[in-house]
Design a protein around this motif. Structure first.
Motif, PDB file in Angstrom:
ATOM      1  N   UNK A   2       4.511   4.902 -15.068  1.00  0.00           N
ATOM      2  CA  UNK A   2       5.028   4.821 -13.703  1.00  0.00           C
ATOM      3  C   UNK A   2       4.231   3.818 -12.905  1.00  0.00           C
ATOM      4  N   UNK A   3       4.923   3.084 -12.069  1.00  0.00           N
ATOM      5  CA  UNK A   3       4.272   2.106 -11.203  1.00  0.00           C
ATOM      6  C   UNK A   3       3.981   2.745  -9.858  1.00  0.00           C
ATOM      7  N   UNK A   4       2.787   2.461  -9.353  1.00  0.00           N
ATOM      8  CA  UNK A   4       2.431   2.846  -7.998  1.00  0.00           C
ATOM      9  C   UNK A   4       1.901   1.612  -7.285  1.00  0.00           C
ATOM     10  N   UNK A   5       2.339   1.439  -6.035  1.00  0.00           N
ATOM     11  CA  UNK A   5       1.895   0.335  -5.195  1.00  0.00           C
ATOM     12  C   UNK A   5       0.856   0.864  -4.215  1.00  0.00           C
ATOM     13  N   UNK A   6      -0.139   0.037  -3.935  1.00  0.00           N
ATOM     14  CA  UNK A   6      -1.219   0.435  -3.047  1.00  0.00           C
ATOM     15  C   UNK A   6      -1.474  -0.612  -1.982  1.00  0.00           C
ATOM     16  N   UNK A   7      -1.789  -0.151  -0.781  1.00  0.00           N
ATOM     17  CA  UNK A   7      -2.321  -1.000   0.269  1.00  0.00           C
ATOM     18  C   UNK A   7      -3.826  -0.805   0.257  1.00  0.00           C
ATOM     19  N   UNK A   8      -4.567  -1.849   0.625  1.00  0.00           N
ATOM     20  CA  UNK A   8      -6.023  -1.817   0.532  1.00  0.00           C
ATOM     21  C   UNK A   8      -6.618  -2.413   1.807  1.00  0.00           C
ATOM     22  N   UNK A   9      -7.688  -1.787   2.300  1.00  0.00           N
ATOM     23  CA  UNK A   9      -8.434  -2.348   3.431  1.00  0.00           C
ATOM     24  C   UNK A   9      -9.919  -2.331   3.113  1.00  0.00           C
ATOM     25  N   UNK A  10     -10.640  -3.210   3.769  1.00  0.00           N
ATOM     26  CA  UNK A  10     -12.102  -3.232   3.666  1.00  0.00           C
ATOM     27  C   UNK A  10     -12.716  -2.679   4.940  1.00  0.00           C
ATOM     28  N   UNK A  11     -12.023  -2.901   6.039  1.00  0.00           N
ATOM     29  CA  UNK A  11     -12.564  -2.549   7.339  1.00  0.00           C
ATOM     30  C   UNK A  11     -12.095  -1.172   7.800  1.00  0.00           C
ATOM     31  N   UNK A  13     -10.378   1.389  10.201  1.00  0.00           N
ATOM     32  CA  UNK A  13      -9.214   1.253  11.067  1.00  0.00           C
ATOM     33  C   UNK A  13      -8.693   2.642  11.402  1.00  0.00           C
ATOM     34  N   UNK A  14      -7.818   2.691  12.367  1.00  0.00           N
ATOM     35  CA  UNK A  14      -7.193   3.948  12.747  1.00  0.00           C
ATOM     36  C   UNK A  14      -6.013   4.182  11.806  1.00  0.00           C
ATOM     37  N   UNK A  15      -6.210   5.062  10.816  1.00  0.00           N
ATOM     38  CA  UNK A  15      -5.182   5.302   9.796  1.00  0.00           C
ATOM     39  C   UNK A  15      -3.857   5.768  10.387  1.00  0.00           C
ATOM     40  N   UNK A  16      -3.905   6.595  11.414  1.00  0.00           N
ATOM     41  CA  UNK A  16      -2.654   7.120  11.966  1.00  0.00           C
ATOM     42  C   UNK A  16      -1.821   6.011  12.611  1.00  0.00           C
ATOM     43  N   UNK A  17      -2.472   5.044  13.255  1.00  0.00           N
ATOM     44  CA  UNK A  17      -1.731   3.931  13.862  1.00  0.00           C
ATOM     45  C   UNK A  17      -1.089   3.059  12.790  1.00  0.00           C
ATOM     46  N   UNK A  18      -1.836   2.777  11.737  1.00  0.00           N
ATOM     47  CA  UNK A  18      -1.289   1.944  10.660  1.00  0.00           C
ATOM     48  C   UNK A  18      -0.203   2.709   9.901  1.00  0.00           C
ATOM     49  N   UNK A  19      -0.409   3.999   9.701  1.00  0.00           N
ATOM     50  CA  UNK A  19       0.601   4.828   9.032  1.00  0.00           C
ATOM     51  C   UNK A  19       1.909   4.810   9.818  1.00  0.00           C
ATOM     52  N   UNK A  20       1.807   4.849  11.130  1.00  0.00           N
ATOM     53  CA  UNK A  20       2.998   4.821  11.980  1.00  0.00           C
ATOM     54  C   UNK A  20       3.766   3.507  11.790  1.00  0.00           C
ATOM     55  N   UNK A  21       3.033   2.397  11.758  1.00  0.00           N
ATOM     56  CA  UNK A  21       3.667   1.086  11.541  1.00  0.00           C
ATOM     57  C   UNK A  21       4.294   1.039  10.147  1.00  0.00           C
ATOM     58  N   UNK A  22       3.534   1.463   9.132  1.00  0.00           N
ATOM     59  CA  UNK A  22       4.025   1.442   7.747  1.00  0.00           C
ATOM     60  C   UNK A  22       5.276   2.294   7.586  1.00  0.00           C
ATOM     61  N   UNK A  23       5.298   3.460   8.219  1.00  0.00           N
ATOM     62  CA  UNK A  23       6.445   4.357   8.056  1.00  0.00           C
ATOM     63  C   UNK A  23       7.720   3.761   8.654  1.00  0.00           C
ATOM     64  N   UNK A  24       7.582   2.928   9.676  1.00  0.00           N
ATOM     65  CA  UNK A  24       8.759   2.255  10.237  1.00  0.00           C
ATOM     66  C   UNK A  24       9.418   1.324   9.212  1.00  0.00           C
ATOM     67  N   UNK A  25       8.635   0.887   8.233  1.00  0.00           N
ATOM     68  CA  UNK A  25       9.154  -0.011   7.196  1.00  0.00           C
ATOM     69  C   UNK A  25       9.397   0.728   5.879  1.00  0.00           C
ATOM     70  N   UNK A  27       7.288   2.633   4.238  1.00  0.00           N
ATOM     71  CA  UNK A  27       6.101   2.706   3.396  1.00  0.00           C
ATOM     72  C   UNK A  27       5.251   3.897   3.812  1.00  0.00           C
ATOM     73  N   UNK A  28       4.623   4.512   2.849  1.00  0.00           N
ATOM     74  CA  UNK A  28       3.657   5.554   3.132  1.00  0.00           C
ATOM     75  C   UNK A  28       2.305   4.876   3.332  1.00  0.00           C
ATOM     76  N   UNK A  29       1.378   5.573   3.922  1.00  0.00           N
ATOM     77  CA  UNK A  29       0.017   5.059   4.098  1.00  0.00           C
ATOM     78  C   UNK A  29      -0.913   6.247   3.958  1.00  0.00           C
ATOM     79  N   UNK A  30      -0.938   6.800   2.731  1.00  0.00           N
ATOM     80  CA  UNK A  30      -1.731   7.987   2.450  1.00  0.00           C
ATOM     81  C   UNK A  30      -2.981   7.580   1.686  1.00  0.00           C
TER      82      UNK A  30
END
Length: 180
Positions: A2-11, A13-25, A27-30
């Protein structure tokens, strides 16, 4: 597998704000801790909203099984079954139609997903939250929690250079950093 896609950050950040943006498109951000050699340097996030990301546009070039069948070979198979010429013609016509319809629906889904990724990676709100974001995919041979992932290559790109072909040509375990 099975393939899984991942987003990656180094810095940080406010996960809930990015999750909100991702969910509009779509995408999950878990946040998900992977067994990777550089896991203390990066934070990884699963993007799937379903069981897996199989059939994703990411790396499609390397997993694409939509090549056109050898129609002469198909015809010979049917001839060996001693079907009449008319029946062979009808069966081949049906197979060609099914192949065309399958490719058409796959192309629509692929374009829809590519648009989702491109719009997410170029979203102005995301740029205000992060300087860069990375993404990669991995084909898991077993359970998610038992897999060790080695990032084999890292590339840096500008968000303006992201298009459907770019997404299709990403290699497995290739971490692509996008300057936002």
């Amino acid at each position: 597998m099975c393939q899984f896609n991942f987003l990656v950050t180094k810095e940080k950040s406010n996960n809930s704000e990015i999750k909100e943006i991702a969910s509009e498109f779509g995408l999950n951000y878990a946040e998900y801790t992977l067994d990777t050699p550089n896991s203390n340097e990066i934070r990884t996030f699963l993007t799937t909203t379903k069981d897996c990301d199989c059939g994703s546009v990411l790396g499609k070039k390397y997993s694409d099984d939509s090549s056109e069948p050898d129609w002469k070979k198909e015809q010979k198979k049917l001839e060996r079954k001693r079907f009449s010429k008319r029946r062979i013609e009808l069966l081949l016509e049906q197979k060609r139609k099914e192949f065309t319809e399958k490719n058409s629906s796959e192309l629509k889904a692929e374009n829809k997903e590519a648009k989702k990724w491109i719009e997410f990676l170029t979203d102005k709100r995301l740029k205000s939250k992060l300087n860069e974001i990375g993404f990669f995919y991995h084909q898991f041979s077993g359970e998610l929690q038992n897999e060790r992932i080695k990032i084999e290559n890292e590339k840096t790109n500008s968000a303006e250079n992201i298009d459907a072909d770019f997404l299709k040509n990403i290699k497995e375990n290739e971490l692509n950093w996008i300057k936002l």
